[in-house]
Design a protein around this motif. Structure first.
Motif, PDB file in Angstrom:
ATOM      1  N   GLN A  93      15.852  -3.937   4.145  1.00  0.00           N
ATOM      2  CA  GLN A  93      15.399  -5.061   4.954  1.00  0.00           C
ATOM      3  C   GLN A  93      13.892  -5.185   4.802  1.00  0.00           C
ATOM      4  N   SER A  94      13.434  -6.427   4.728  1.00  0.00           N
ATOM      5  CA  SER A  94      12.006  -6.663   4.586  1.00  0.00           C
ATOM      6  C   SER A  94      11.319  -6.486   5.940  1.00  0.00           C
ATOM      7  N   LEU A  95      10.590  -5.393   6.084  1.00  0.00           N
ATOM      8  CA  LEU A  95       9.898  -5.094   7.328  1.00  0.00           C
ATOM      9  C   LEU A  95       8.494  -5.681   7.311  1.00  0.00           C
ATOM     10  N   PRO A  96       7.868  -5.824   8.493  1.00  0.00           N
ATOM     11  CA  PRO A  96       6.500  -6.352   8.529  1.00  0.00           C
ATOM     12  C   PRO A  96       5.571  -5.504   7.657  1.00  0.00           C
ATOM     13  N   GLY A  97       4.810  -6.173   6.827  1.00  0.00           N
ATOM     14  CA  GLY A  97       3.879  -5.466   5.958  1.00  0.00           C
ATOM     15  C   GLY A  97       4.466  -5.036   4.628  1.00  0.00           C
ATOM     16  N   ALA A  98       5.769  -5.272   4.427  1.00  0.00           N
ATOM     17  CA  ALA A  98       6.422  -4.836   3.187  1.00  0.00           C
ATOM     18  C   ALA A  98       5.856  -5.557   1.972  1.00  0.00           C
ATOM     19  N   ARG A  99       5.509  -6.832   2.134  1.00  0.00           N
ATOM     20  CA  ARG A  99       4.966  -7.603   1.012  1.00  0.00           C
ATOM     21  C   ARG A  99       3.640  -6.995   0.551  1.00  0.00           C
ATOM     22  N   ARG A 100       2.781  -6.644   1.518  1.00  0.00           N
ATOM     23  CA  ARG A 100       1.512  -6.010   1.162  1.00  0.00           C
ATOM     24  C   ARG A 100       1.754  -4.639   0.549  1.00  0.00           C
ATOM     25  N   SER A 101       2.759  -3.955   1.046  1.00  0.00           N
ATOM     26  CA  SER A 101       3.079  -2.637   0.506  1.00  0.00           C
ATOM     27  C   SER A 101       3.516  -2.742  -0.945  1.00  0.00           C
ATOM     28  N   ARG A 102       4.277  -3.788  -1.256  1.00  0.00           N
ATOM     29  CA  ARG A 102       4.695  -3.994  -2.644  1.00  0.00           C
ATOM     30  C   ARG A 102       3.483  -4.231  -3.529  1.00  0.00           C
ATOM     31  N   GLY A 103       2.516  -4.994  -3.013  1.00  0.00           N
ATOM     32  CA  GLY A 103       1.295  -5.241  -3.772  1.00  0.00           C
ATOM     33  C   GLY A 103       0.496  -3.973  -3.993  1.00  0.00           C
ATOM     34  N   LEU A 104       0.417  -3.136  -2.946  1.00  0.00           N
ATOM     35  CA  LEU A 104      -0.308  -1.866  -3.070  1.00  0.00           C
ATOM     36  C   LEU A 104       0.377  -0.955  -4.071  1.00  0.00           C
ATOM     37  N   THR A 105       1.707  -0.974  -4.060  1.00  0.00           N
ATOM     38  CA  THR A 105       2.462  -0.157  -5.020  1.00  0.00           C
ATOM     39  C   THR A 105       2.212  -0.625  -6.443  1.00  0.00           C
ATOM     40  N   ILE A 106       2.264  -1.950  -6.651  1.00  0.00           N
ATOM     41  CA  ILE A 106       2.105  -2.515  -7.986  1.00  0.00           C
ATOM     42  C   ILE A 106       0.713  -2.258  -8.543  1.00  0.00           C
ATOM     43  N   LYS A 107      -0.304  -2.460  -7.730  1.00  0.00           N
ATOM     44  CA  LYS A 107      -1.675  -2.383  -8.213  1.00  0.00           C
ATOM     45  C   LYS A 107      -2.280  -0.985  -8.131  1.00  0.00           C
ATOM     46  N   PHE A 108      -1.843  -0.176  -7.172  1.00  0.00           N
ATOM     47  CA  PHE A 108      -2.511   1.105  -6.929  1.00  0.00           C
ATOM     48  C   PHE A 108      -1.613   2.308  -7.180  1.00  0.00           C
TER      49      PHE A 108
END
Length: 278
Positions: free
Chosen positions: A78-93
């Motif tokens: 389930q997409s939890l609050p902040g998951a979109r930013r977490s995906r970005g952090l995972t991809i870039k960092f």
């Protein structure tokens, strides 16, 4: 199908294990950054070490929140609050650090990237909405074309005779049926140019694991759903892809009113002939 689900679960477990180790390592390094100069900072100002400690604590908190948001999203699907930013952090960092950690642990880079692609697809499925056909781009590598084919598709994909000897005919059928954009790129640079020109809101890309992982990183925050090509003859030669996997993705991301295939010819078809595979 059971084997496919088993592979996906294994890749998900690997991803969770690596990102857990990476997050722990980053937090440990941040604490060490504060601990090492602790005594020396007191000589500069009595509060200097505490100020640095608060900064480090804030960074550790940010990393931890991003990690747990991503972790629970993966586990609960389930997409939890902040998951979109977490995906970005995972991809870039996190992704580059996960590759380094995997290398240190003797885990092949291929396995790390496959786990990343698998989890990225799940996150995209949870976060992405539904789109009109003209907002979706099917981005294909040129190596899907039969190497013995006499037709030049790199400049005009409509030159395809649809003989069925390679997956291109099936891709054209999907384009005709759903009206989505279809592009064949011969290189990462060309693929990025196509994305800039067409401005899709959603990309369904086919490539090898290495190029998919790179493409996902390059196009963020644009959602990219990756489908691995099959390489029975080795990389970049007569590769294949299962059309039903692409159609399943289209069924997930197209708006309901377009699923019956009543709006053909909406999308565009682009071919390019420079560079290397996406």
């Amino acid at each position: 199908m059971k084997q496919v689900h088993s592979i996906r679960r294994a890749r998900k477990r690997l991803f969770i294990g690596l990102i857990t180790g990476t997050c722990f390592t980053v937090c440990l390094l941040l604490f060490t950054l504060w601990l090492i100069p602790y005594v020396g900072l007191e000589n500069i100002h009595p509060s200097a070490s505490w100020i640095l400690g608060l900064i480090v604590l804030a960074l550790v908190g940010s990393v931890s929140v991003a990690y747990w948001s991503l972790f629970f999203s993966i586990v609960t699907k389930q997409s939890l609050p902040g998951a979109r930013r977490s995906r970005g952090l995972t991809i870039k960092f996190f992704m580059p650090l996960m590759v380094l950690l995997g290398k240190a642990l003797g885990i092949k880079k291929e396995s790390v990237m496959l786990s990343f692609i698998s989890v990225n697809n799940e996150m995209v499925q949870m976060e992405a909405g539904r789109y009109k056909p003209e907002e979706i781009l099917l981005l294909m590598p040129h190596c899907l074309q039969n190497s013995k084919c006499d037709h030049r598709l790199t400049y005009d994909i409509n030159n395809c005779s649809r003989c069925g000897k390679c997956p291109i005919a099936s891709l054209l059928e999907l384009h005709d049926k759903y009206g989505v954009n279809l592009a064949v790129a011969t290189g990462g640079t060309i693929a990025r140019r196509i994305v800039v020109q067409m401005r899709p809101r959603m990309i369904i890309a086919v490539a090898c694991y290495r190029d998919l992982a790179t493409g996902i990183q390059d196009t963020y925050p644009l959602p990219v759903y990756g489908v691995l090509n099959e390489r029975p003859h080795g990389p970049c030669l007569d590769t294949t892809v299962a059309p039903f996997l692409l159609e399943e993705a289209l069924q997930r991301f197209l708006k309901e009113e377009y699923l019956a295939g009543k709006h053909p010819g909406i999308g565009k078809m682009i071919s390019t002939a420079q560079g290397t595979q996406l």
